[in-house]
Design a protein around this motif. Structure first.
Motif, PDB file in Angstrom:
ATOM      1  N   ILE A 261      46.573  31.640 -72.017  1.00 11.99           N
ATOM      2  CA  ILE A 261      47.303  31.920 -70.792  1.00 11.99           C
ATOM      3  C   ILE A 261      46.670  31.196 -69.601  1.00 11.99           C
ATOM      4  O   ILE A 261      47.369  30.740 -68.699  1.00 11.99           O
ATOM      5  CB  ILE A 261      47.389  33.446 -70.561  1.00 11.99           C
ATOM      6  N   GLY A 262      45.364  31.043 -69.619  1.00 12.91           N
ATOM      7  CA  GLY A 262      44.703  30.242 -68.583  1.00 12.91           C
ATOM      8  C   GLY A 262      45.165  28.790 -68.625  1.00 12.91           C
ATOM      9  O   GLY A 262      45.424  28.178 -67.581  1.00 12.91           O
ATOM     10  N   LEU A 263      45.281  28.240 -69.833  1.00 11.87           N
ATOM     11  CA  LEU A 263      45.787  26.870 -69.975  1.00 11.87           C
ATOM     12  C   LEU A 263      47.239  26.766 -69.516  1.00 11.87           C
ATOM     13  O   LEU A 263      47.639  25.775 -68.896  1.00 11.87           O
ATOM     14  CB  LEU A 263      45.662  26.404 -71.426  1.00 11.87           C
TER      15      LEU A 263
ATOM     16  N   ALA B 249      48.692  28.651 -67.201  1.00 11.82           N
ATOM     17  CA  ALA B 249      48.677  28.723 -65.738  1.00 11.82           C
ATOM     18  C   ALA B 249      48.254  27.384 -65.142  1.00 11.82           C
ATOM     19  O   ALA B 249      48.842  26.908 -64.160  1.00 11.82           O
ATOM     20  CB  ALA B 249      47.738  29.836 -65.273  1.00 11.82           C
ATOM     21  N   ALA B 250      47.250  26.764 -65.748  1.00  9.26           N
ATOM     22  CA  ALA B 250      46.786  25.456 -65.260  1.00  9.26           C
ATOM     23  C   ALA B 250      47.882  24.397 -65.423  1.00  9.26           C
ATOM     24  O   ALA B 250      48.065  23.554 -64.534  1.00  9.26           O
ATOM     25  CB  ALA B 250      45.526  25.039 -66.010  1.00  9.26           C
ATOM     26  N   ALA B 251      48.614  24.463 -66.538  1.00  7.15           N
ATOM     27  CA  ALA B 251      49.705  23.501 -66.763  1.00  7.15           C
ATOM     28  C   ALA B 251      50.799  23.670 -65.713  1.00  7.15           C
ATOM     29  O   ALA B 251      51.334  22.677 -65.196  1.00  7.15           O
ATOM     30  CB  ALA B 251      50.277  23.674 -68.165  1.00  7.15           C
ATOM     31  N   ALA B 252      51.128  24.924 -65.379  1.00  2.00           N
ATOM     32  CA  ALA B 252      52.147  25.175 -64.357  1.00  2.00           C
ATOM     33  C   ALA B 252      51.682  24.672 -62.997  1.00  2.00           C
ATOM     34  O   ALA B 252      52.443  24.034 -62.262  1.00  2.00           O
ATOM     35  CB  ALA B 252      52.474  26.667 -64.297  1.00  2.00           C
TER      36      ALA B 252
ATOM     37  N   LEU C  89      51.333  22.667 -74.793  1.00  3.09           N
ATOM     38  CA  LEU C  89      50.367  23.767 -74.794  1.00  3.09           C
ATOM     39  C   LEU C  89      50.036  24.181 -76.229  1.00  3.09           C
ATOM     40  O   LEU C  89      48.866  24.340 -76.584  1.00  3.09           O
ATOM     41  CB  LEU C  89      50.903  24.970 -74.015  1.00  3.09           C
ATOM     42  N   GLN C  90      51.042  24.328 -77.068  1.00  2.00           N
ATOM     43  CA  GLN C  90      50.813  24.719 -78.460  1.00  2.00           C
ATOM     44  C   GLN C  90      49.978  23.679 -79.197  1.00  2.00           C
ATOM     45  O   GLN C  90      49.092  24.033 -79.983  1.00  2.00           O
ATOM     46  CB  GLN C  90      52.144  24.948 -79.174  1.00  2.00           C
TER      47      GLN C  90
END
Length: 180
Positions: A122-124, A126-129, A144-145
């Motif tokens: 979920i941190g990744l 959020a960073a992607a968004a 992400l996957q």
């Protein structure tokens, strides 16, 4: 609390006292026991768990109260991204024990390692968004996957359908006192 935190560091939190149960959000998707028992594969899976039921004698479904939640065997759980997104709220992701789902289903998802890996995912996200300047619902989920697979957070079984036993075999097992 002082005893629980004594000797901890930012990298060593496992001995901390935490509540077993906590509030859960109503998310874009709510994980259900049926999803776990059917081994449902979600196209938006971003986290997994693998444990036996951990309801601590307070099951919320008749099925679990009858011992149907895996019969004491560990079950593989796929957790879709929608369980981490609060319904109707933009720009927010929620992880740990607060994910959206039925109580009996979320009790499979609260082991420390599972929470840690889901939190990383979920941190990744959020960073992607933030990097894309987009909403959390609009990230490149396939990217992400792929990153989560490379990191070893998402195993191959998270994307694989399992062969289900024929109903007559399950009924025979139940009739003889087993759970499958």
């Amino acid at each position: 609390i002082a005893v629980a935190h004594r000797g901890n560091s930012p990298h060593h939190i496992s001995p901390m006292l935490t509540p077993r149960e906590s509030r859960r959000i109503e998310g874009d998707y709510a994980l259900r026991m049926a999803d776990i028992l059917d081994q449902r594969v979600f196209s938006d899976v971003v986290a997994v768990a693998c444990t036996q039921t951990d309801s601590h004698a307070f099951a919320s479904s008749d099925f679990d109260r009858l011992g149907g939640a895996g019969g004491g065997k560990p079950l593989q759980v796929r957790i879709p991204y929608g369980c981490f997104i609060p319904r109707g709220i933009e720009g927010l992701l929620v992880a740990a024990k607060a994910i959206s789902g039925e109580r009996d289903a979320t009790c499979f998802c609260r082991m420390n390692a599972d929470i840690k890996n889901a939190g990383h995912a979920i941190g990744l996200a959020a960073a992607a968004a933030a990097k894309a300047g987009s909403g959390v619902r609009d990230i490149d989920l396939a990217e992400l996957q792929a990153e989560l697979k490379q990191l070893g957070i998402l195993p191959e079984w998270a994307f694989a359908s399992e062969t289900k036993e024929a109903p007559d075999i399950c009924l025979e097992s139940l009739a003889s006192g087993g759970f499958g």
